[in-house]
Scaffold this active site. Sequence first.
Site, PDB file in Angstrom:
ATOM      1  CG  ASN A   6      -1.153  -7.572  -2.098  1.00  0.00           C
ATOM      2  OD1 ASN A   6      -1.681  -8.643  -1.915  1.00  0.00           O
ATOM      3  ND2 ASN A   6       0.173  -7.604  -1.204  1.00  0.00           N
ATOM      4  CG  ASP A   8      -1.187 -11.108  -0.839  1.00  0.00           C
ATOM      5  OD1 ASP A   8      -0.875 -11.643  -1.848  1.00  0.00           O
ATOM      6  OD2 ASP A   8      -0.417 -10.791  -0.217  1.00  0.00           O
ATOM      7  CG  HIS A   9      -6.518  -9.857   1.585  1.00  0.00           C
ATOM      8  ND1 HIS A   9      -6.097 -10.809   2.805  1.00  0.00           N
ATOM      9  CD2 HIS A   9      -5.711  -8.594   2.120  1.00  0.00           C
ATOM     10  CE1 HIS A   9      -5.041 -10.193   3.507  1.00  0.00           C
ATOM     11  NE2 HIS A   9      -4.970  -9.053   3.061  1.00  0.00           N
ATOM     12  NE  ARG A  17     -18.243 -21.198   3.093  1.00  0.00           N
ATOM     13  CZ  ARG A  17     -19.608 -20.813   2.762  1.00  0.00           C
ATOM     14  NH1 ARG A  17     -20.017 -21.659   1.687  1.00  0.00           N
ATOM     15  NH2 ARG A  17     -20.261 -20.441   3.529  1.00  0.00           N
ATOM     16  CG  HIS A  42       3.389 -12.010   1.403  1.00  0.00           C
ATOM     17  ND1 HIS A  42       3.294 -11.408   2.645  1.00  0.00           N
ATOM     18  CD2 HIS A  42       4.382 -12.832   1.510  1.00  0.00           C
ATOM     19  CE1 HIS A  42       4.186 -11.786   3.389  1.00  0.00           C
ATOM     20  NE2 HIS A  42       4.888 -12.692   2.873  1.00  0.00           N
ATOM     21  NE  ARG A  44       1.883 -14.536   6.144  1.00  0.00           N
ATOM     22  CZ  ARG A  44       2.194 -13.458   6.722  1.00  0.00           C
ATOM     23  NH1 ARG A  44       1.855 -12.087   6.078  1.00  0.00           N
ATOM     24  NH2 ARG A  44       3.002 -13.190   7.799  1.00  0.00           N
ATOM     25  NE  ARG A  48      -1.094 -15.974   7.283  1.00  0.00           N
ATOM     26  CZ  ARG A  48      -0.656 -15.182   8.189  1.00  0.00           C
ATOM     27  NH1 ARG A  48      -1.072 -13.973   8.381  1.00  0.00           N
ATOM     28  NH2 ARG A  48       0.048 -15.480   9.008  1.00  0.00           N
ATOM     29  CG  HIS A  49      -2.686 -14.800   1.518  1.00  0.00           C
ATOM     30  ND1 HIS A  49      -1.518 -14.813   0.935  1.00  0.00           N
ATOM     31  CD2 HIS A  49      -2.856 -13.822   2.694  1.00  0.00           C
ATOM     32  CE1 HIS A  49      -0.675 -13.762   1.554  1.00  0.00           C
ATOM     33  NE2 HIS A  49      -1.325 -13.138   2.574  1.00  0.00           N
ATOM     34  CD  GLU A  69       4.150  -7.873  -0.624  1.00  0.00           C
ATOM     35  OE1 GLU A  69       3.737  -8.614   0.401  1.00  0.00           O
ATOM     36  OE2 GLU A  69       3.702  -6.925  -0.893  1.00  0.00           O
ATOM     37  CB  THR A  99      -1.034  -7.801   7.481  1.00  0.00           C
ATOM     38  OG1 THR A  99      -0.502  -7.278   6.490  1.00  0.00           O
ATOM     39  CG2 THR A  99      -1.137  -6.765   8.667  1.00  0.00           C
ATOM     40  CB  THR A 100       4.131  -7.515   6.306  1.00  0.00           C
ATOM     41  OG1 THR A 100       3.667  -8.468   5.313  1.00  0.00           O
ATOM     42  CG2 THR A 100       5.559  -7.550   6.371  1.00  0.00           C
ATOM     43  CD  GLU A 150       6.284  -2.279  -1.012  1.00  0.00           C
ATOM     44  OE1 GLU A 150       6.884  -3.078  -2.049  1.00  0.00           O
ATOM     45  OE2 GLU A 150       5.405  -2.449  -0.562  1.00  0.00           O
ATOM     46  CG  HIS A 190       1.545  -2.785   5.154  1.00  0.00           C
ATOM     47  ND1 HIS A 190       0.650  -2.641   6.367  1.00  0.00           N
ATOM     48  CD2 HIS A 190       1.721  -4.073   5.345  1.00  0.00           C
ATOM     49  CE1 HIS A 190       0.456  -3.692   6.933  1.00  0.00           C
ATOM     50  NE2 HIS A 190       0.994  -4.549   6.073  1.00  0.00           N
ATOM     51  N   GLY A 191      -1.041  -0.582   4.167  1.00  0.00           N
ATOM     52  CA  GLY A 191      -2.121   0.527   4.821  1.00  0.00           C
ATOM     53  C   GLY A 191      -2.497   1.422   4.100  1.00  0.00           C
ATOM     54  N   GLY A 212      -3.103  -3.156  -1.346  1.00  0.00           N
ATOM     55  CA  GLY A 212      -4.051  -4.647  -1.374  1.00  0.00           C
ATOM     56  C   GLY A 212      -5.174  -4.425  -0.550  1.00  0.00           C
ATOM     57  CG  HIS A 213      -7.107  -4.588   3.794  1.00  0.00           C
ATOM     58  ND1 HIS A 213      -7.623  -5.960   4.167  1.00  0.00           N
ATOM     59  CD2 HIS A 213      -7.992  -3.878   4.615  1.00  0.00           C
ATOM     60  CE1 HIS A 213      -8.384  -5.942   5.081  1.00  0.00           C
ATOM     61  NE2 HIS A 213      -8.806  -4.646   5.294  1.00  0.00           N
TER      62      HIS A 213
HETATM   63  N1  PXP Z   1       3.707  -4.020   0.493  1.00  0.00           N
HETATM   64  C1  PXP Z   1       4.166  -4.883   1.150  1.00  0.00           C
HETATM   65  C2  PXP Z   1       5.551  -5.372   1.294  1.00  0.00           C
HETATM   66  C3  PXP Z   1       3.425  -5.874   2.086  1.00  0.00           C
HETATM   67  O1  PXP Z   1       3.586  -6.880   2.882  1.00  0.00           O
HETATM   68  C4  PXP Z   1       1.892  -5.488   1.742  1.00  0.00           C
HETATM   69  C5  PXP Z   1       0.958  -6.431   2.456  1.00  0.00           C
HETATM   70  O2  PXP Z   1       1.001  -7.777   1.895  1.00  0.00           O
HETATM   71  C6  PXP Z   1       1.322  -4.554   1.082  1.00  0.00           C
HETATM   72  C7  PXP Z   1       2.509  -3.663   0.516  1.00  0.00           C
HETATM   73  C8  PXP Z   1       0.121  -4.034   1.025  1.00  0.00           C
HETATM   74  O3  PXP Z   1      -0.615  -3.671   1.943  1.00  0.00           O
HETATM   75  P1  PXP Z   1      -2.046  -3.391   2.371  1.00  0.00           P
HETATM   76  O4  PXP Z   1      -2.602  -4.819   2.042  1.00  0.00           O
HETATM   77  O5  PXP Z   1      -2.211  -2.998   3.498  1.00  0.00           O
HETATM   78  O6  PXP Z   1      -2.326  -2.495   1.048  1.00  0.00           O
END
Ligand code: PXP
Length: 236
Positions: A6, A8-9, A17, A42, A44, A48-49, A69, A99-100, A150, A190-191, A212-213
Amino acid sequence: MLLGVNIDHVATLRNARGGVEPSVFDAAKICETLNVSGITTHLREDRRHIKDEDVFLIKEKISTRLNLEMAMTEEMKRIALELKPAACCIVPEKRQEVTTEGGLDVAGQVKKAVEFVKPLNDAGIVVSMFIDPDKDQIDATLEAKAPFIELHTGAYSNEFGTDLEEEEFQKLKMAAIYAQKYGLKVNAGHGLDYKNVHRMHEIPNIIELNIGHSIISRAVFVGLEKAIIEMKELIK
Ligand code: PXP
């Protein structure tokens, strides 16, 4: 297990910026070069990203499967049908959240879910429902005819290393087994990070982890390529 990254970040940092650096497209290119199984973004509602032009550029120029997403809204359905990503993961969305926060309540809106998923299925997009590890949500996903879930691993990730880790982990494992018994394919995310991801091997037949994160955070210090390679090693 496969790795969907992911990115996104990368866009979060770029947007800080308002310019073009760091480039989301370059991040996608690195994912492609490293043969990750999917690039997840994602889009959104508040953009935002990730922005619309990011996903259209990735879809046009990058061969890696794009997993979009998105919330269950008419706007997103229209974009998905135009973009035609390989996969769509339907997530809940609240404007104020960082976040979600939780899984999608499919059970509370089965009719809407059925109507939402059908045109995506018909367009050949592989749909997954991002849900908490809960039987009712799995049953509702079956009704909605999405082929994938998921599993939201946020609670497990938050409790990793605490007394509640096992309980949260068992919920994921039982949910995966239940879903697979009824023919659903199972992804998770996620996480997840470099410390807690290893337990995903204890859950049978998870197809793909979306992370992602933790990868983007590690990339700040070691570079995106190395951060992805390290995570691939942990989950293969
Ligand atoms: N899966 C879904 C459906 C999510 O919404 C996210 C966060 O955008 C992730 C996975 C990835 O989560 P993380 O950024 O915490 O790894």
